[in-house]
Motif scaffolding. Sequence first.
Motif, PDB file in Angstrom:
ATOM      1  N   TYR A  85       0.774  -1.269  -0.054  1.00 59.92           N
ATOM      2  CA  TYR A  85       0.047   0.070   0.088  1.00 59.92           C
ATOM      3  C   TYR A  85       0.794   1.340   0.110  1.00 59.92           C
ATOM      4  O   TYR A  85       0.635   2.113  -0.783  1.00 59.92           O
ATOM      5  CB  TYR A  85      -0.859  -0.104   1.385  1.00 59.92           C
ATOM      6  CG  TYR A  85      -1.981   1.092   1.088  1.00 59.92           C
ATOM      7  CD1 TYR A  85      -3.152   0.821   0.518  1.00 59.92           C
ATOM      8  CD2 TYR A  85      -1.827   2.229   1.682  1.00 59.92           C
ATOM      9  CE1 TYR A  85      -4.133   1.655   0.455  1.00 59.92           C
ATOM     10  CE2 TYR A  85      -2.944   3.006   1.613  1.00 59.92           C
ATOM     11  CZ  TYR A  85      -4.143   2.839   0.971  1.00 59.92           C
ATOM     12  OH  TYR A  85      -5.080   3.805   0.967  1.00 59.92           O
ATOM     13  N   HIS A  89      -0.078   3.160  -2.970  1.00 56.56           N
ATOM     14  CA  HIS A  89      -1.056   4.559  -2.627  1.00 56.56           C
ATOM     15  C   HIS A  89       0.004   5.498  -2.163  1.00 56.56           C
ATOM     16  O   HIS A  89       0.125   6.747  -2.480  1.00 56.56           O
ATOM     17  CB  HIS A  89      -2.073   4.068  -1.915  1.00 56.56           C
ATOM     18  CG  HIS A  89      -2.815   5.338  -1.339  1.00 56.56           C
ATOM     19  ND1 HIS A  89      -2.317   5.971  -0.175  1.00 56.56           N
ATOM     20  CD2 HIS A  89      -4.100   5.637  -1.595  1.00 56.56           C
ATOM     21  CE1 HIS A  89      -3.273   6.748   0.029  1.00 56.56           C
ATOM     22  NE2 HIS A  89      -4.269   6.861  -0.843  1.00 56.56           N
ATOM     23  N   THR A 111      -2.588   3.482 -13.279  1.00 58.91           N
ATOM     24  CA  THR A 111      -3.408   2.865 -12.154  1.00 58.91           C
ATOM     25  C   THR A 111      -3.550   1.480 -12.842  1.00 58.91           C
ATOM     26  O   THR A 111      -2.689   0.866 -13.482  1.00 58.91           O
ATOM     27  CB  THR A 111      -4.485   3.180 -11.433  1.00 58.91           C
ATOM     28  OG1 THR A 111      -5.390   3.622 -12.600  1.00 58.91           O
ATOM     29  CG2 THR A 111      -4.247   4.725 -10.645  1.00 58.91           C
ATOM     30  N   VAL A 117     -12.718   2.311  -5.429  1.00 52.54           N
ATOM     31  CA  VAL A 117     -12.483   2.192  -3.956  1.00 52.54           C
ATOM     32  C   VAL A 117     -13.423   1.297  -2.993  1.00 52.54           C
ATOM     33  O   VAL A 117     -13.280   1.017  -2.173  1.00 52.54           O
ATOM     34  CB  VAL A 117     -12.588   3.853  -3.493  1.00 52.54           C
ATOM     35  CG1 VAL A 117     -11.591   4.542  -4.084  1.00 52.54           C
ATOM     36  CG2 VAL A 117     -14.055   4.177  -3.845  1.00 52.54           C
ATOM     37  N   ARG A 125      -8.759  -1.985  -5.074  1.00 49.27           N
ATOM     38  CA  ARG A 125      -9.250  -0.991  -4.066  1.00 49.27           C
ATOM     39  C   ARG A 125      -8.039   0.107  -4.133  1.00 49.27           C
ATOM     40  O   ARG A 125      -8.275   1.275  -3.860  1.00 49.27           O
ATOM     41  CB  ARG A 125      -9.738  -1.779  -2.713  1.00 49.27           C
ATOM     42  CG  ARG A 125     -10.114  -0.667  -1.590  1.00 49.27           C
ATOM     43  CD  ARG A 125     -10.840  -1.347  -0.695  1.00 49.27           C
ATOM     44  NE  ARG A 125      -9.806  -1.966   0.227  1.00 49.27           N
ATOM     45  CZ  ARG A 125      -9.522  -3.316   0.326  1.00 49.27           C
ATOM     46  NH1 ARG A 125     -10.321  -4.109  -0.384  1.00 49.27           N
ATOM     47  NH2 ARG A 125      -8.573  -3.880   1.052  1.00 49.27           N
ATOM     48  N   THR A 126      -6.806  -0.489  -3.895  1.00 52.15           N
ATOM     49  CA  THR A 126      -5.774   0.366  -3.851  1.00 52.15           C
ATOM     50  C   THR A 126      -5.646   1.255  -4.899  1.00 52.15           C
ATOM     51  O   THR A 126      -5.353   2.639  -4.579  1.00 52.15           O
ATOM     52  CB  THR A 126      -4.446  -0.440  -3.623  1.00 52.15           C
ATOM     53  OG1 THR A 126      -4.624  -1.279  -2.485  1.00 52.15           O
ATOM     54  CG2 THR A 126      -3.271   0.399  -3.307  1.00 52.15           C
ATOM     55  N   GLU A 129      -8.265   3.923  -4.508  1.00 45.24           N
ATOM     56  CA  GLU A 129      -7.895   4.967  -3.345  1.00 45.24           C
ATOM     57  C   GLU A 129      -6.670   5.892  -3.851  1.00 45.24           C
ATOM     58  O   GLU A 129      -6.916   7.353  -3.469  1.00 45.24           O
ATOM     59  CB  GLU A 129      -7.679   4.043  -2.253  1.00 45.24           C
ATOM     60  CG  GLU A 129      -8.890   3.577  -1.486  1.00 45.24           C
ATOM     61  CD  GLU A 129      -8.435   2.805  -0.436  1.00 45.24           C
ATOM     62  OE1 GLU A 129      -7.258   2.648   0.128  1.00 45.24           O
ATOM     63  OE2 GLU A 129      -9.312   2.185   0.340  1.00 45.24           O
ATOM     64  N   ARG A 132      -8.599   8.545  -6.345  1.00 42.74           N
ATOM     65  CA  ARG A 132      -9.528   9.210  -5.408  1.00 42.74           C
ATOM     66  C   ARG A 132      -8.752  10.390  -4.680  1.00 42.74           C
ATOM     67  O   ARG A 132      -9.099  11.598  -4.997  1.00 42.74           O
ATOM     68  CB  ARG A 132     -10.355   8.645  -4.320  1.00 42.74           C
ATOM     69  CG  ARG A 132     -10.926   9.525  -3.518  1.00 42.74           C
ATOM     70  CD  ARG A 132     -11.416   8.447  -2.191  1.00 42.74           C
ATOM     71  NE  ARG A 132     -10.271   8.187  -1.428  1.00 42.74           N
ATOM     72  CZ  ARG A 132     -10.110   7.058  -0.696  1.00 42.74           C
ATOM     73  NH1 ARG A 132     -11.305   6.530  -0.246  1.00 42.74           N
ATOM     74  NH2 ARG A 132      -9.110   6.876   0.282  1.00 42.74           N
ATOM     75  N   ASP A 133      -7.695   9.955  -4.056  1.00 44.15           N
ATOM     76  CA  ASP A 133      -6.778  10.831  -3.284  1.00 44.15           C
ATOM     77  C   ASP A 133      -6.135  11.955  -4.083  1.00 44.15           C
ATOM     78  O   ASP A 133      -5.651  13.055  -4.005  1.00 44.15           O
ATOM     79  CB  ASP A 133      -5.954  10.122  -2.375  1.00 44.15           C
ATOM     80  CG  ASP A 133      -6.675   9.513  -1.369  1.00 44.15           C
ATOM     81  OD1 ASP A 133      -7.976   9.575  -1.235  1.00 44.15           O
ATOM     82  OD2 ASP A 133      -6.155   8.373  -0.725  1.00 44.15           O
TER      83      ASP A 133
END
Length: 219
Positions: A85, A89, A111, A117, A125-126, A129, A132-133
């Motif tokens: 992560y 991330h 990605t 997410v 999911r990672t 995320e 998103r961030d």
Amino acid sequence: MKTALLFGATGFIGSHLLRDLFDSPDYSRVIAVARKPLAVSHPKLTVLIGDLASLPALKPQLVADEVFIALGTTRKHTPDEAEYYKIDHDYPLQAAEIAKANGARSVFLVTAVGANVGSGVFYVRTKGEVERDILALDFDHTHIFRPSMILGERDEDRPRERLIIAIWRVLNPLLIGSANRYRGLTGNEIAHAIAKAARHQTAKVQIYHWQEMVALLRM
């Protein structure tokens, strides 16, 4: 003439992208952040040795118009989820945060197809995320590339991956309609698409799957 900031220059996509940035007349300087010296040299190139832990100390040198992030690892190389992560991330996010604070107007992020997410799959999911961030940083232009299978010959010997790639090449023409986002592209093609996107920036946020990347390659 712009300055490009590249994270992931030693990776499969990043190494191709580095050459595209050298070849582009739009950039007078390319800053590459890597954990060790690169095996390439170029008049445009500045290499900064660093990683997630040392990135804050490099902040004064991470000044660019655009930031390109092609960071990532594999579960084989990083089986621990917490470490994975950090690489997939935390590192991309901190790189984008510093670049934005230093005046970068555009971010280009690699990605993966299906990034979400809400997914129960850790990898997907990672990726969702980090998208998103980084979107929340509100760059003038955010470009997100979601490749599926990344084709092409790698320096590292990966017999299982070579078999999967060979199968994917057979499946590629069968993935039509909405399934075409799962078609594979070579690392070189993905890098070319990113470089093309940098020359044609209009929308504030743009997400590229196979179809959109192929359209860039045909421009």
